[in-house]
Design a protein around this motif. Structure first.
Motif, short mmCIF file in Angstrom:
data_model
loop_
_atom_site.label_atom_id
_atom_site.label_comp_id
_atom_site.label_asym_id
_atom_site.label_seq_id
_atom_site.Cartn_x
_atom_site.Cartn_y
_atom_site.Cartn_z
N HIS A 216 0.83 -1.21 0.00
CA HIS A 216 0.00 0.00 0.00
C HIS A 216 0.86 1.26 0.00
N SER A 217 1.81 1.33 -0.92
CA SER A 217 2.65 2.51 -1.04
C SER A 217 2.64 2.99 -2.48
N PRO A 218 2.44 4.30 -2.71
CA PRO A 218 2.49 4.79 -4.08
C PRO A 218 3.90 4.83 -4.64
N ALA A 219 4.91 4.70 -3.77
CA ALA A 219 6.30 4.82 -4.21
C ALA A 219 7.00 3.47 -4.36
N ILE A 220 6.47 2.41 -3.73
CA ILE A 220 7.15 1.11 -3.73
C ILE A 220 6.15 0.04 -4.15
N GLY A 221 6.57 -0.81 -5.07
CA GLY A 221 5.68 -1.86 -5.57
C GLY A 221 5.37 -2.91 -4.52
N ALA A 222 4.14 -3.36 -4.49
CA ALA A 222 3.71 -4.41 -3.55
C ALA A 222 3.95 -5.77 -4.18
N PHE A 223 5.22 -6.10 -4.37
CA PHE A 223 5.60 -7.34 -5.03
C PHE A 223 6.11 -8.34 -3.99
N PRO A 224 5.48 -9.49 -3.84
CA PRO A 224 5.91 -10.46 -2.81
C PRO A 224 7.35 -10.90 -3.03
N PRO A 225 8.20 -10.82 -2.01
CA PRO A 225 9.59 -11.24 -2.18
C PRO A 225 9.74 -12.66 -2.69
N VAL A 226 8.88 -13.57 -2.26
CA VAL A 226 9.02 -14.96 -2.70
C VAL A 226 8.80 -15.08 -4.20
N VAL A 227 7.91 -14.27 -4.76
CA VAL A 227 7.64 -14.33 -6.20
C VAL A 227 8.83 -13.74 -6.98
N LEU A 228 9.32 -12.58 -6.52
CA LEU A 228 10.46 -11.97 -7.19
C LEU A 228 11.69 -12.87 -7.08
N THR A 229 11.88 -13.51 -5.94
CA THR A 229 13.00 -14.42 -5.77
C THR A 229 12.92 -15.57 -6.76
#
Length: 330
Positions: free
Chosen positions: A49-62
């Protein structure tokens, strides 16, 4: 030169005028370039819930980065224990470690990952904030489940994230390597690490105290360019000082036109003096001094600048100047 391994923290800033999908595309290219540059590990932070930082789950990006790169270690920095059931963390990162042996890290932190109370409560399914004892139990349960119920083969390397002496005390008690957020709470760094080393108990995860220090690093060809590139994040920090957490990540041009109050300028200058901003010679000197003061085993750089090309150039310059060139004929 810097004798320590260098790593990176990805916070996936969503730039003004771009879409989250653009940021996701950039994270893939970023991972590939960091791998090619020889950085040891790349971690992904959990935010919501931040307009400046993506709400991307670390496990998915990893998982995606591990499938897109051949060598760099990858993981969470951190995944936030209050938002997840221990069994889910153990299963997710245990599976990743089995798929990508000796490349997966499980960095665990405590914060909610958001400044919005309704989002924090939604992540906890309406529960109250986690107590110290509940957090300890969650971390301990995750570690136990990795071994007792998940162990598919190679295990992820666990780390405890900390920005305080309390977090350092838990890392010491559980015998975990510590990743200290100097880029968030630099005034706490030395006392927390002293406590960690003094009270460390060896474990199956770590035989001796092991310290990673994360530092905000903005490196450019000139001091003036580094100041310019750091401008957008300074706007975000100034907003946080006033309790404003809903500010979009501005462009460099927007940040250059921003007017800071005298109090904001003072606070930003004090913070920046403990980080590593500037031309390569100054950045390397600051990183070297920080490593010496903290006794760090590894430095992790976080570079929250606007454009991917500028961010990558910062990491390239650090690598180029951090390693002593091999003399011809040696």
């Amino acid at each position: 030169m810097i004798a320590l391994p260098l790593s990176a923290l990805e916070v996936a800033m969503v730039q003004t005028g771009t879409r989250a999908v653009d940021t996701l595309r950039d994270t893939t290219e970023f991972a590939r370039r960091l791998d090619a540059l020889g950085y040891r590990r790349l971690w992904y932070a959990e935010h919501h819930h931040s307009p400046a930082i993506g709400a991307f789950p670390p496990v998915v990006l990893t998982a995606h980065a591990a499938a897109s790169t051949p060598a760099i270690r990858l993981g969470s920095g951190g995944v936030l224990a209050p938002n997840h059931a221990p069994i889910m963390l153990a299963e997710q990162f245990g599976t990743l470690a089995a798929l990508h042996p000796d490349r997966i890290d499980l960095g665990i932190g405590r914060g909610p990952g958001t400044f919005d109370e309704s989002t924090a409560r939604a992540l906890r399914r309406g529960a109250d904030p986690t107590t110290d004892e509940e957090y300890r139990q969650d971390v301990a349960s995750t570690l136990r489940l990795l071994v007792d119920e998940v162990a598919l083969g190679p295990l992820p390397e666990p780390w405890l994230l900390s920005s305080s002496t309390a977090g350092a005390a838990l890392a010491a008690e559980l015998g975990l390597p510590i990743a200290f957020a100097h880029h968030i709470r630099p005034d706490n760094t030395l006392a927390a690490l002293d406590h960690y080393r003094a009270h460390f108990s060896p474990s199956r995860w770590c035989e001796r105290p092991r310290v990673l220090v994360c530092v905000e690093t903005v490196c450019a060809e000139t001091q003036e360019e580094a100041v310019r590139l750091a401008g957008p994040m300074n706007v975000i920090k100034a907003g946080l000082l006033k309790g404003q957490s809903d500010i979009p990540f501005p462009s460099v041009e927007e940040a250059s036109a921003h007017r800071f109050t005298a109090e904001e300028q003072q606070a930003l200058a004090a913070f920046g003096a403990q980080q590593a901003h500037g031309a390569p010679e100054l950045v390397i000197r600051r990183l070297t001094e920080l490593a010496a003061r903290t006794g760090a085993d590894e430095l992790m750089l976080v570079t929250p600048v606007y454009a991917l090309a500028d961010r990558l150039r910062s990491y390239e310059l650090v690598k180029q100047h951090a390693v002593q060139p091999t003399p011809p004929g040696s």
